[in-house]
Scaffold this active site. Structure first.
Site, PDB file in Angstrom:
ATOM      1  N   GLU A 257       0.874  -1.172   0.000  1.00  0.00           N
ATOM      2  CA  GLU A 257       0.000   0.000   0.000  1.00  0.00           C
ATOM      3  C   GLU A 257       0.906   1.216   0.000  1.00  0.00           C
ATOM      4  O   GLU A 257       1.604   1.476   0.988  1.00  0.00           O
ATOM      5  CB  GLU A 257      -0.868   0.029   1.272  1.00  0.00           C
ATOM      6  CG  GLU A 257      -1.824  -1.142   1.401  1.00  0.00           C
ATOM      7  CD  GLU A 257      -3.006  -1.067   0.455  1.00  0.00           C
ATOM      8  OE1 GLU A 257      -3.176  -0.041  -0.224  1.00  0.00           O
ATOM      9  OE2 GLU A 257      -3.743  -2.061   0.383  1.00  0.00           O
ATOM     10  N   CYS A 296      -3.496   8.437   3.720  1.00  0.00           N
ATOM     11  CA  CYS A 296      -3.185   7.962   2.380  1.00  0.00           C
ATOM     12  C   CYS A 296      -4.361   8.190   1.442  1.00  0.00           C
ATOM     13  O   CYS A 296      -4.184   8.294   0.237  1.00  0.00           O
ATOM     14  CB  CYS A 296      -2.833   6.483   2.435  1.00  0.00           C
ATOM     15  SG  CYS A 296      -4.036   5.526   3.360  1.00  0.00           S
TER      16      CYS A 296
END
Ligand code: NAP
Length: 516
Positions: A257, A296
């Site tokens: 990720e 994020c």
């Protein structure tokens, strides 16, 4: 000297042999605790996790492991206040922002406990129906999923020390796979404390949950073929991990990720006085300021019809000017600090790079801070940038500024807007704001290829929608391309990463004995 936090591995607490790295209060600049992983026997720790804890976890059924998750939830709930104190001290977050990390984690664990309970008292999972291998159904193929007999190593980012651990640990433990977590160093205290509370409570088999704080040195070298590695962090570190021998030679399964240039898109039929316009403005301001933009999934690019560029700039700027910034302990403060001075420097450098392609539409840096010393505190004020020529503003589609910064971009028509969104080269999420269900549905399908999630906000879901940047366990988290290509959450599909898929070819009588 401050306390040196011990690591928990091989079923016991072990201190590193070095001086340690100091974890700081990013607002006051004071030293809080130290962490160190020097000289630890990682090979022994990993063996213990695989062989001892792994065997104990795999002996349980999914329902029994779901009950373990429910016990972890109780432990975390009982110690919640301490977590909020640590988050304020070590991450500089106001209560509402700490909640995203702490309560978000508890909610996710609870959800997996419920889903796991429904899987029942089985030790392997059916994967589709049995199919016949010849003309008659006498010899069949049945796919099944079994827990991988290795461990799950999590190398995590600094921005979610709580949720980052538990959103991964929930599906891993439910799958029967022991967890070793290495948190981002600057905010490692909260992760270490949560593991300590769970270990002290004795609710998990010994070694099912280990924590190693400090340097990542040697962690990947200690991985073996049945282990899995889940990494969250920068694209650069992700690339280093992908090229490690554990991945390239020993086939360690890896999930990455990485960073992401997410977008919010106001549909072409929106008006400056319409509901969708207001919803986009509110969401952009929320995404820029929650956790000081250190998410994020935060909105980095705001795409609006060119006729609405000026009114969007004005409306977002007006709301941003009401955001009070400063010491998170002060009740009057809405947005706290970044996690460190290093992050502040990174945000300043990113802003300078983006400014080469953009104008400043709102500059919170001129507003005074509450209860915080600019010479010490790692605070970044919100800044809204804008680029009237969205196509040639290259940096805007390339550089992730991990702070309270977003860029407004005008588009000519929907095709142009979607092309701009795609220039994120793979994002975690894009949100759409409009009222035309048909146009929104078509746009969502077009965005699906380059986004892990498309979040559509229509006026009728104003109160029900869960937020652009809010990662819910029911939906996929991850994104293609630049976002790392990872897949987390999304219900029980998250268990796939921690399982091995196999096909058993046998008679129906044998297949009936698989216990699925
Ligand atoms: P980072 O510098 O890449 O660090 C991430 C983790 O990797 C930390 O635990 C770090 O340890 C460790 N690490 C550093 N070098 C390593 C190496 N050579 N081998 C193995 N591990 C290594 O990223 P960050 O600055 O903490 O995180 C910010 C980034 O994460 C942002 O770009 C953000 O977009 C991204 N992020 C993505 C998601 C998502 O779900 N997609 C979620 C959150 C954040 P140390 O801390 O000890 O250096």
């Amino acid at each position: 000297m401050t306390e040196l936090l011990p690591n928990y591995m091989a079923g016991r607490w072990q201190a590193g042999s070095g001086e340690g790295t100091a974890l700081l209060d990013p607002v006051l600049g004071t030293e809080l605790v130290r962490v160190d992983s020097t000289g630890l026997d990682l090979a022994e720790a990993f063996r213990f996790a695989r062989n001892s804890a792994g065997a104990a976890l795999r002996a349980l059924t999914y329902r029994e492991r779901a009950a373990l998750l429910a016990s972890v939830v109780k432990v975390l709930q009982a110690n919640r206040d301490a977590y909020y104190d640590i988050a304020t001290a070590n991450a500089g977050t106001v209560k509402n922002d700490s909640a995203v990390d702490i309560d978000g984690a508890i909610f996710t664990l609870g959800q997996y406990a419920r889903w796991g309970d429904a899987l029942g008292d089985v030790r392997a999972l059916r994967d589709g129906d049995a199919v016949k291998l010849g003309k008659e159904p006498v010899f069949m193929s049945q796919h099944l999923q079994v827990p991988t007999p290795g461990l799950a190593l999590f190398i995590n980012a600094f921005n979610f020390p709580s949720w980052g651990l538990w959103e991964k640990a929930a599906p891993a433990l439910l799958s029967g796979v022991p967890v070793v977590v290495k948190p981002g160093t600057s905010t490692a205290w909260l992760t270490q404390r949560m593991v300590k509370d769970v270990v002290d409570a004795g609710v998990l088999p010994a070694g099912a949950l280990s924590v190693i704080c400090g340097s990542s040195k040697g962690l990947l070298d200690a991985l073996e073929g049945f282990d899995v590695l889940s990494f969250t962090g920068s694209a650069e570190t992700g690339a280093t991990i992908r090229s490690h021998a554990a991945v390239t030679q020993r086939s360690v399964r890896v999930n990455i990720e990485a960073d992401s240039l997410n977008a919010a898109l106001l549909m072409p039929d929106a008006a400056a006085d319409g509901e969708s316009f207001g919803q986009l403005v509110r969401e952009v301001v929320r995404e820029m300021t929650v956790k000081s933009g250190q998410k994020c999934t935060a909105i980095r690019r705001v795409l609006v019809p060119e006729a609405l560029y000026d009114s969007a700039a004005e409306a977002i700027g007006a709301k941003l000017s009401k955001i009070t910034v400063g010491n998170p302990r002060n009740e009057g403060v809405r947005m706290g600090s970044l996690v460190s001075r290093a992050q502040l420097d990174a945000v300043k450098a990113g802003l300078a790079a983006l400014s080469a392609h953009a104008e400043v539409l709102h500059d919170g840096r001129s507003q005074p801070w509450i209860d915080a010393d600019p010479a010490v505190a790692a605070i970044a004020a919100p800044v809204l940038l804008g680029a009237r020529d969205a196509d040639s503003a290259h940096g805007v589609h390339d550089i992730e500024v991990f702070g309270p910064v977003a860029t407004l971009l005008p588009y000519k028509n929907l095709a142009h807007a979607l092309a701009l969104a795609h220039r994120g080269q793979g994002s975690l999420v894009t949100s759409l704001y409009g009222a035309d269900a048909a146009a929104l549905g078509q746009a969502a399908v077009q965005l699906a290829a380059s986004n892990g999630r498309v979040h559509v906000v229509t006026p009728d879901v104003a109160n029900a929608q869960t937020g652009h940047g809010n990662v819910m366990p029911m939906s996929l988290h991850g994104g293609p391309g630049r976002a790392g290509g990872g897949a987390e959450l999304g219900g029980l599909r998250a268990l796939d990463f921690y399982h091995r898929r196999s096909a058993v070819q046998a008679s129906p009588a044998v297949l009936a004995q698989l216990g699925l």
